[in-house]
Write an enzyme that holds these catalytic residues in place. Structure first.
Site, mmCIF file in Angstrom:
data_model
loop_
_atom_site.group_PDB
_atom_site.id
_atom_site.type_symbol
_atom_site.label_atom_id
_atom_site.label_comp_id
_atom_site.label_asym_id
_atom_site.label_seq_id
_atom_site.Cartn_x
_atom_site.Cartn_y
_atom_site.Cartn_z
ATOM 1 C CG HIS A 171 -0.362 0.120 2.459
ATOM 2 N ND1 HIS A 171 0.108 -0.855 3.066
ATOM 3 C CD2 HIS A 171 -0.485 0.993 3.468
ATOM 4 C CE1 HIS A 171 0.755 -0.429 4.088
ATOM 5 N NE2 HIS A 171 0.103 0.610 4.561
ATOM 6 C CG HIS A 199 3.907 -1.908 11.304
ATOM 7 N ND1 HIS A 199 4.632 -0.782 11.705
ATOM 8 C CD2 HIS A 199 3.169 -1.615 10.250
ATOM 9 C CE1 HIS A 199 4.468 -0.084 10.708
ATOM 10 N NE2 HIS A 199 3.712 -0.352 9.611
ATOM 11 C CG HIS A 253 -4.003 -0.055 6.779
ATOM 12 N ND1 HIS A 253 -4.031 0.827 7.849
ATOM 13 C CD2 HIS A 253 -2.860 0.514 6.100
ATOM 14 C CE1 HIS A 253 -2.832 1.385 8.409
ATOM 15 N NE2 HIS A 253 -1.973 1.125 7.186
ATOM 16 C CG ASP A 266 0.658 -1.499 7.750
ATOM 17 O OD1 ASP A 266 1.583 -2.169 7.976
ATOM 18 O OD2 ASP A 266 0.770 -0.195 7.703
ATOM 19 C CG HIS A 275 0.081 4.306 4.753
ATOM 20 N ND1 HIS A 275 -0.562 3.619 5.844
ATOM 21 C CD2 HIS A 275 -0.815 5.195 4.341
ATOM 22 C CE1 HIS A 275 -2.148 4.059 5.759
ATOM 23 N NE2 HIS A 275 -1.797 4.997 5.009
ATOM 24 C CG ASP A 310 4.881 3.148 7.498
ATOM 25 O OD1 ASP A 310 3.859 3.434 6.769
ATOM 26 O OD2 ASP A 310 4.790 1.987 8.235
ATOM 27 C CG HIS A 311 4.070 -0.108 4.441
ATOM 28 N ND1 HIS A 311 4.009 -1.426 4.671
ATOM 29 C CD2 HIS A 311 3.562 0.641 5.334
ATOM 30 C CE1 HIS A 311 3.736 -1.553 5.867
ATOM 31 N NE2 HIS A 311 3.079 0.157 6.351
HETATM 32 FE FE FE Z 1 2.706 0.580 8.285
HETATM 33 ZN ZN ZN Z 2 0.047 1.568 6.517
#
Ligand code: FE
Ligand code: ZN
Length: 241
Positions: A55, A170, A113, A132, A57, A59-60
């Site tokens: 996805h 995570h 998400h 996530d 985001h 942090d990905h």
């Molecule tokens: Fe994340």
């Molecule tokens: Zn995420």
């Protein structure tokens, strides 16, 4: 069989480094940043060929462009979020197949998400990358979708073979498990699992991968009987301490 290594980064993210020995195919799933990936590649003498995003985001996807520039790797990501995936080369969705060395990943749409979140299932290696969406004993926050969406995503993932290893992005397992115990204090599988999780974390070790069978037995979101129940649990988890 793919080899799958965990690269911990940021505060609690995992980047997964996947490698097919026979063909040399090498990928990363959800590279939050490039630095730790480049280091891991150099240490192993591997050349990156694929970047798989679940996805949009940061942090990905934060490492996408630097890794692509360094390696020329192909970036694969969710069709419904293609405009938000830096450097995307191939946009995929439900039922698409991604060739990786001698293996193939099947793509599932698991929005909730984020609106276009996908998961990758490598049937040959018995591994699923769930980003996530599905966490160990948890699920992602409902930022762009509904409880009904997450309920549907759980139905898709729980159908995978029980021995499938679940690689989520995570290390939230201990906190998720404390919440799960508040929902099902008498679930023996859950009590046992939390003992193991606390032991691993006390030694600074990852709790990932999980398995689909473990999630069926202990995940309060996969175990919710209805979308309404999942939604109520997700809301309770949002404020759980
Ligand atoms: Fe994340
Ligand atoms: Zn995420």
């Amino acid at each position: 069989m793919l080899s799958i290594d965990l690269i911990p980064c940021l505060s609690d993210n995992y980047i997964f480094l996947i490698h097919d020995e026979a063909t040399g195919a090498t990928g990363v799933v959800d590279p939050a940043e490039a630095g730790p990936v480049l280091k891991a590649l150099e240490a192993r003498g591997w050349r990156l060929t694929h970047i798989l995003n679940t996805h949009h985001h940061l942090d990905h996807t934060g490492g996408n462009l630097a890794l692509k520039e360094a390696s020329g790797a192909t970036i694969v990501g969710p069709k419904a979020e293609a405009a938000r995936i830096p450097g995307i080369d191939r946009a995929v969705g439900e039922g698409d197949r991604v060739a990786f060395g001698a293996e193939t990943a099947e793509v599932f749409d698991v929005p909730a998400h984020t609106a276009g979140h996908i998961a990758y299932w490598f049937a040959g290696s018995g591994a699923a990358f769930t980003g996530d969406t599905l966490f160990a004993m948890g699920c992602g926050r409902l930022f762009e979708g509904s409880a009904a969406d997450m309920f549907a995503a759980m139905r898709k993932l729980e159908r995978l073979p029980g021995e499938t290893r679940v690689y989520c992005a995570h290390e939230y397992t201990e906190s998720n498990g404390r919440f799960a115990l508040s929902v099902e204090p008498d679930n023996g599988d859950l009590v046992r699992r939390m003992g193991e999780v606390r032991d691993l974390r006390a030694r600074g070790l990852p709790t990932i991968p999980s398995t689909i069978a473990l999630e069926r037995a202990t995940n309060p979101f996969m175990r919710a009987a209805s979308a309404a129940e999942l939604g109520a649990r997700r809301a309770a988890k949002d404020s759980f301490r």
